[in-house]
Design a protein around this motif. Structure first.
Motif, PDB file in Angstrom:
ATOM      1  N   ASP A 100      11.759   2.855  -9.987  1.00  0.00           N
ATOM      2  CA  ASP A 100      10.506   2.149  -9.721  1.00  0.00           C
ATOM      3  C   ASP A 100       9.358   3.161  -9.650  1.00  0.00           C
ATOM      4  OD1 ASP A 100       9.407  -0.645  -8.596  1.00  0.00           O
ATOM      5  OD2 ASP A 100       8.402   1.035  -7.596  1.00  0.00           O
ATOM      6  N   LYS A 101       8.210   2.807 -10.245  1.00  0.00           N
ATOM      7  CA  LYS A 101       7.060   3.718 -10.256  1.00  0.00           C
ATOM      8  C   LYS A 101       6.556   4.039  -8.855  1.00  0.00           C
ATOM      9  CE  LYS A 101       5.010   3.373 -14.739  1.00  0.00           C
ATOM     10  NZ  LYS A 101       3.774   3.331 -15.453  1.00  0.00           N
ATOM     11  N   ARG A 102       6.619   3.079  -7.943  1.00  0.00           N
ATOM     12  CA  ARG A 102       6.148   3.333  -6.572  1.00  0.00           C
ATOM     13  C   ARG A 102       7.052   4.338  -5.878  1.00  0.00           C
ATOM     14  NH1 ARG A 102       5.855  -2.971  -5.766  1.00  0.00           N
ATOM     15  NH2 ARG A 102       7.562  -2.602  -7.213  1.00  0.00           N
ATOM     16  N   VAL A 103       8.337   4.284  -6.157  1.00  0.00           N
ATOM     17  CA  VAL A 103       9.274   5.247  -5.579  1.00  0.00           C
ATOM     18  C   VAL A 103       9.021   6.620  -6.191  1.00  0.00           C
ATOM     19  CG1 VAL A 103      11.720   5.843  -5.359  1.00  0.00           C
ATOM     20  CG2 VAL A 103      10.970   3.485  -4.975  1.00  0.00           C
ATOM     21  N   SER A 104       8.755   6.676  -7.485  1.00  0.00           N
ATOM     22  CA  SER A 104       8.427   7.948  -8.133  1.00  0.00           C
ATOM     23  C   SER A 104       7.155   8.556  -7.551  1.00  0.00           C
ATOM     24  CB  SER A 104       8.259   7.758  -9.640  1.00  0.00           C
ATOM     25  OG  SER A 104       9.479   7.365 -10.216  1.00  0.00           O
ATOM     26  N   LEU A 105       6.161   7.716  -7.314  1.00  0.00           N
ATOM     27  CA  LEU A 105       4.920   8.186  -6.696  1.00  0.00           C
ATOM     28  C   LEU A 105       5.206   8.741  -5.297  1.00  0.00           C
ATOM     29  CD1 LEU A 105       1.819   8.444  -6.380  1.00  0.00           C
ATOM     30  CD2 LEU A 105       1.861   6.087  -5.514  1.00  0.00           C
ATOM     31  N   ALA A 106       6.008   8.042  -4.537  1.00  0.00           N
ATOM     32  CA  ALA A 106       6.346   8.508  -3.189  1.00  0.00           C
ATOM     33  C   ALA A 106       7.068   9.847  -3.250  1.00  0.00           C
ATOM     34  CB  ALA A 106       7.189   7.462  -2.466  1.00  0.00           C
ATOM     35  N   ARG A 107       7.924  10.030  -4.240  1.00  0.00           N
ATOM     36  CA  ARG A 107       8.601  11.331  -4.408  1.00  0.00           C
ATOM     37  C   ARG A 107       7.585  12.435  -4.678  1.00  0.00           C
ATOM     38  NH1 ARG A 107      12.797   8.587  -8.018  1.00  0.00           N
ATOM     39  NH2 ARG A 107      14.356   7.982  -6.483  1.00  0.00           N
ATOM     40  N   GLN A 108       6.602  12.110  -5.511  1.00  0.00           N
ATOM     41  CA  GLN A 108       5.553  13.097  -5.817  1.00  0.00           C
ATOM     42  C   GLN A 108       4.762  13.449  -4.560  1.00  0.00           C
ATOM     43  OE1 GLN A 108       4.743  14.864  -8.753  1.00  0.00           O
ATOM     44  NE2 GLN A 108       3.570  15.959  -7.214  1.00  0.00           N
TER      45      GLN A 108
ATOM     46  N   ASN B 248      -3.149   4.041   5.343  1.00  0.00           N
ATOM     47  CA  ASN B 248      -2.554   3.035   4.479  1.00  0.00           C
ATOM     48  C   ASN B 248      -1.630   2.113   5.282  1.00  0.00           C
ATOM     49  OD1 ASN B 248      -2.438   2.058   1.805  1.00  0.00           O
ATOM     50  ND2 ASN B 248      -0.465   3.025   1.502  1.00  0.00           N
ATOM     51  N   ALA B 249      -0.829   2.691   6.166  1.00  0.00           N
ATOM     52  CA  ALA B 249       0.099   1.901   6.983  1.00  0.00           C
ATOM     53  C   ALA B 249      -0.633   0.983   7.946  1.00  0.00           C
ATOM     54  CB  ALA B 249       1.039   2.833   7.756  1.00  0.00           C
ATOM     55  N   LEU B 250      -1.840   1.371   8.340  1.00  0.00           N
ATOM     56  CA  LEU B 250      -2.626   0.532   9.245  1.00  0.00           C
ATOM     57  C   LEU B 250      -2.936  -0.831   8.631  1.00  0.00           C
ATOM     58  CD1 LEU B 250      -5.429   2.449  11.134  1.00  0.00           C
ATOM     59  CD2 LEU B 250      -4.126   0.508  11.951  1.00  0.00           C
ATOM     60  N   GLU B 251      -2.982  -0.877   7.310  1.00  0.00           N
ATOM     61  CA  GLU B 251      -3.294  -2.126   6.607  1.00  0.00           C
ATOM     62  C   GLU B 251      -2.172  -3.156   6.700  1.00  0.00           C
ATOM     63  OE1 GLU B 251      -6.324  -2.787   5.401  1.00  0.00           O
ATOM     64  OE2 GLU B 251      -6.824  -0.831   6.249  1.00  0.00           O
ATOM     65  N   ILE B 252      -0.998  -2.723   7.110  1.00  0.00           N
ATOM     66  CA  ILE B 252       0.125  -3.649   7.249  1.00  0.00           C
ATOM     67  C   ILE B 252      -0.020  -4.338   8.594  1.00  0.00           C
ATOM     68  CG2 ILE B 252       2.635  -3.841   7.438  1.00  0.00           C
ATOM     69  CD1 ILE B 252       2.719  -1.283   5.650  1.00  0.00           C
ATOM     70  N   GLY B 253      -0.293  -5.613   8.547  1.00  0.00           N
ATOM     71  CA  GLY B 253      -0.566  -6.356   9.771  1.00  0.00           C
ATOM     72  C   GLY B 253       0.476  -7.416  10.083  1.00  0.00           C
TER      73      GLY B 253
ATOM     74  N   ALA C 157      -4.865  10.586  -2.762  1.00  0.00           N
ATOM     75  CA  ALA C 157      -5.470   9.257  -2.878  1.00  0.00           C
ATOM     76  C   ALA C 157      -5.672   8.913  -4.352  1.00  0.00           C
ATOM     77  CB  ALA C 157      -6.795   9.203  -2.124  1.00  0.00           C
ATOM     78  N   ALA C 158      -6.051   9.911  -5.143  1.00  0.00           N
ATOM     79  CA  ALA C 158      -6.208   9.691  -6.583  1.00  0.00           C
ATOM     80  C   ALA C 158      -4.869   9.323  -7.229  1.00  0.00           C
ATOM     81  CB  ALA C 158      -6.806  10.932  -7.244  1.00  0.00           C
ATOM     82  N   LEU C 159      -3.794   9.993  -6.814  1.00  0.00           N
ATOM     83  CA  LEU C 159      -2.457   9.639  -7.319  1.00  0.00           C
ATOM     84  C   LEU C 159      -2.110   8.195  -6.964  1.00  0.00           C
ATOM     85  CD1 LEU C 159      -0.142  12.674  -6.454  1.00  0.00           C
ATOM     86  CD2 LEU C 159      -0.655  11.759  -8.719  1.00  0.00           C
ATOM     87  N   MET C 160      -2.375   7.826  -5.713  1.00  0.00           N
ATOM     88  CA  MET C 160      -2.057   6.464  -5.277  1.00  0.00           C
ATOM     89  C   MET C 160      -2.901   5.432  -6.021  1.00  0.00           C
ATOM     90  SD  MET C 160      -1.505   7.110  -1.200  1.00  0.00           S
ATOM     91  CE  MET C 160      -1.027   5.428  -0.785  1.00  0.00           C
ATOM     92  N   ALA C 161      -4.164   5.739  -6.243  1.00  0.00           N
ATOM     93  CA  ALA C 161      -5.041   4.811  -6.961  1.00  0.00           C
ATOM     94  C   ALA C 161      -4.587   4.640  -8.402  1.00  0.00           C
ATOM     95  CB  ALA C 161      -6.487   5.311  -6.909  1.00  0.00           C
ATOM     96  N   LEU C 162      -4.180   5.739  -9.021  1.00  0.00           N
ATOM     97  CA  LEU C 162      -3.692   5.674 -10.391  1.00  0.00           C
ATOM     98  C   LEU C 162      -2.438   4.804 -10.472  1.00  0.00           C
ATOM     99  CD1 LEU C 162      -3.970   6.630 -13.313  1.00  0.00           C
ATOM    100  CD2 LEU C 162      -2.599   8.624 -12.695  1.00  0.00           C
ATOM    101  N   ALA C 163      -1.526   5.004  -9.541  1.00  0.00           N
ATOM    102  CA  ALA C 163      -0.310   4.195  -9.523  1.00  0.00           C
ATOM    103  C   ALA C 163      -0.638   2.736  -9.269  1.00  0.00           C
ATOM    104  CB  ALA C 163       0.648   4.716  -8.455  1.00  0.00           C
TER     105      ALA C 163
ATOM    106  N   ALA D 125       0.079  -0.432 -11.786  1.00  0.00           N
ATOM    107  CA  ALA D 125       0.836  -1.610 -11.367  1.00  0.00           C
ATOM    108  C   ALA D 125       0.026  -2.876 -11.609  1.00  0.00           C
ATOM    109  CB  ALA D 125       1.221  -1.495  -9.890  1.00  0.00           C
ATOM    110  N   THR D 126      -1.271  -2.826 -11.329  1.00  0.00           N
ATOM    111  CA  THR D 126      -2.135  -3.996 -11.529  1.00  0.00           C
ATOM    112  C   THR D 126      -2.240  -4.337 -13.012  1.00  0.00           C
ATOM    113  OG1 THR D 126      -3.391  -3.382  -9.570  1.00  0.00           O
ATOM    114  CG2 THR D 126      -4.415  -4.945 -11.055  1.00  0.00           C
ATOM    115  N   ALA D 127      -2.326  -3.322 -13.846  1.00  0.00           N
ATOM    116  CA  ALA D 127      -2.447  -3.550 -15.280  1.00  0.00           C
ATOM    117  C   ALA D 127      -1.204  -4.228 -15.848  1.00  0.00           C
ATOM    118  CB  ALA D 127      -2.694  -2.218 -16.006  1.00  0.00           C
ATOM    119  N   ARG D 128      -0.040  -3.979 -15.263  1.00  0.00           N
ATOM    120  CA  ARG D 128       1.187  -4.591 -15.744  1.00  0.00           C
ATOM    121  C   ARG D 128       1.259  -6.081 -15.431  1.00  0.00           C
ATOM    122  NH1 ARG D 128       4.352  -0.197 -13.228  1.00  0.00           N
ATOM    123  NH2 ARG D 128       4.774  -1.792 -11.714  1.00  0.00           N
ATOM    124  N   TYR D 129       0.545  -6.523 -14.418  1.00  0.00           N
ATOM    125  CA  TYR D 129       0.640  -7.912 -13.995  1.00  0.00           C
ATOM    126  C   TYR D 129      -0.598  -8.606 -14.385  1.00  0.00           C
ATOM    127  CZ  TYR D 129       4.516  -6.005 -11.422  1.00  0.00           C
ATOM    128  OH  TYR D 129       5.664  -5.365 -11.088  1.00  0.00           O
TER     129      TYR D 129
END
Length: 183
Positions: A69-77, A104-109, A169-175, A179-183
């Motif tokens: 998964d791309k999100r897991v790859s990003l997290a590894r990076q 980022n985690a603060l956004e999880i409510g 943050a740039a890496l996260m935004a790119l990922a 992801a948005t472009a795929r959907y």
């Protein structure tokens, strides 16, 4: 939800070693306050990888199911970036990524956690990790403590922190845009 857990695991499973490394590097450079901050962060972060593993098990997943998964790859990076910074001459820079992740985690409510509780699970609630690492968990306190500490840093250290935050943050935004472009 399970993919978010798996991505978090990639960072959380390495954070204890990264904080120990950063603490040793700070001590080597005679940055005792920074080493103490890392030591306290280590205590606060200990054991969280096991919470993710329990949540995934409750949902009927294995970590290996998310390897590609791309999100897991990003997290590894991001985890690798943390390790590299912790091992650098400026271990304080990991606080930039720390700020980014805590914010980022603060956004999880509560709404997100309520929807996760409704997921079919093998046993118990699959929200053990996010009950701790979210806007309804310990994140507000972690972020407040981090921001207070950042306020004590000199300009040179703050530049390292801000650069690390901005680059990741740039890496996260790119990922996120991928992801948005795929959907």
């Amino acid at each position: 939800y399970a993919c978010a857990l798996a991505a978090n695991y990639e960072i959380v499973s390495t954070i204890e070693d990264i904080l120990r490394l950063a603490e040793r590097r700070a001590m080597r450079f005679k940055q005792n306050r920074l080493a103490d901050f890392f030591s306290k962060a280590l205590t606060a972060e200990s054991g969280h990888a096991a919470l993710i593993q329990m949540d995934l098990k409750d949902l009927g997943y294995e970590l290996s199911e998310f390897n590609f998964d791309k999100r897991v790859s990003l997290a590894r990076q991001i985890a690798e970036n943390l390790r590299s910074l912790a091992n650098s001459d400026q271990p304080v820079a990991i606080l930039g990524i720390g700020y980014l992740l805590e914010r980022n985690a603060l956004e999880i409510g509560a709404d997100f956690l309520r929807s996760a509780v409704s997921l079919p699970s093998d046993s118990g609630s699959p929200t053990k990790f996010f009950d701790v690492h979210s806007g309804v968990g310990e994140e507000p306190e972690h972020l407040e403590h981090l921001i207070s500490f950042l306020g004590t840093l000199d300009t040179f250290d703050l530049r390292s922190v801000l650069t690390a935050c901005e680059e990741n943050a740039a890496l996260m935004a790119l990922a996120s845009s991928d992801a948005t472009a795929r959907y």
